[in-house]
Design a protein around this motif. Structure first.
Motif, short mmCIF file in Angstrom:
data_model
loop_
_atom_site.label_atom_id
_atom_site.label_comp_id
_atom_site.label_asym_id
_atom_site.label_seq_id
_atom_site.Cartn_x
_atom_site.Cartn_y
_atom_site.Cartn_z
N GLN A 82 -6.10 18.19 -58.10
CA GLN A 82 -4.82 18.73 -57.63
C GLN A 82 -3.77 18.42 -58.68
OE1 GLN A 82 -4.06 20.54 -54.86
NE2 GLN A 82 -1.95 20.67 -55.61
N MET A 83 -3.13 19.46 -59.17
CA MET A 83 -2.15 19.31 -60.24
C MET A 83 -0.78 19.74 -59.72
SD MET A 83 -4.40 20.75 -63.45
CE MET A 83 -4.47 22.42 -62.81
N ASP A 84 0.11 18.81 -59.58
CA ASP A 84 1.46 19.07 -59.09
C ASP A 84 2.49 18.87 -60.21
OD1 ASP A 84 0.46 17.34 -56.11
OD2 ASP A 84 0.51 19.50 -56.44
N SER A 85 3.65 19.41 -59.99
CA SER A 85 4.74 19.27 -60.96
C SER A 85 4.27 19.59 -62.37
CB SER A 85 5.31 17.84 -60.92
OG SER A 85 5.77 17.52 -59.62
N LEU A 86 3.61 20.71 -62.48
CA LEU A 86 3.02 21.08 -63.77
C LEU A 86 4.09 21.31 -64.83
CD1 LEU A 86 0.18 23.33 -62.43
CD2 LEU A 86 -0.14 21.42 -64.02
N LYS A 87 3.72 20.96 -66.05
CA LYS A 87 4.62 21.09 -67.19
C LYS A 87 3.97 22.01 -68.23
CE LYS A 87 6.13 16.28 -66.61
NZ LYS A 87 6.26 14.96 -67.28
#
Length: 122
Positions: A82-87
């Protein structure tokens, strides 16, 4: 036959989320160290996250700590990231992996899934 079936990936804007998953067949993920690798354009491959079987603490590369979460659904034999607040700097090719030597973090794993593109751009 040992294989992964990948899902997830795609194009998102900065700050958004994505979930990558790999369903394994032919082997039981809970007996392996599992991990996710990525390779950004022009950069070396790096291990993003991994976890050993049992109740080991997960490993995260510093750049994703607090934003990414690795998990294993043993009932479905499926691992996820799960990848949140992707940059924007998270952009790259991602792939799942499993290691019978149960090394975490590691460089070379026994089994790899297909690479999937993650692009973070506005």
């Amino acid at each position: 036959q040992l294989r992964f079936v990948e899902s997830g990936g795609g194009l998102v804007q900065p700050g958004e989320s994505l979930r990558l998953s790999c369903a394994a067949s032919g082997f039981t993920l809970s007996f392996y160290a599992i991990g996710w690798f990525r390779q950004a354009p022009g950069k070396e491959r790096e291990m993003v996250s991994c976890i050993k079987p049992g109740n080991g603490s997960p490993y995260y590369v510093d750049t994703v700590k607090g934003r990414f979460t690795i998990s294993l659904d043993s009932a479905k034999n499926t691992m996820s990231l799960q990848m949140d607040s992707l940059k924007a700097e998270d952009t790259g090719l991602y792939w799942c992996a499993a290691d019978s030597a149960r090394v975490c973090p590691g460089i070379f794993y026994n089994y790899y899934g297909e690479k999937t593109q993650v692009t973070v751009s506005s």
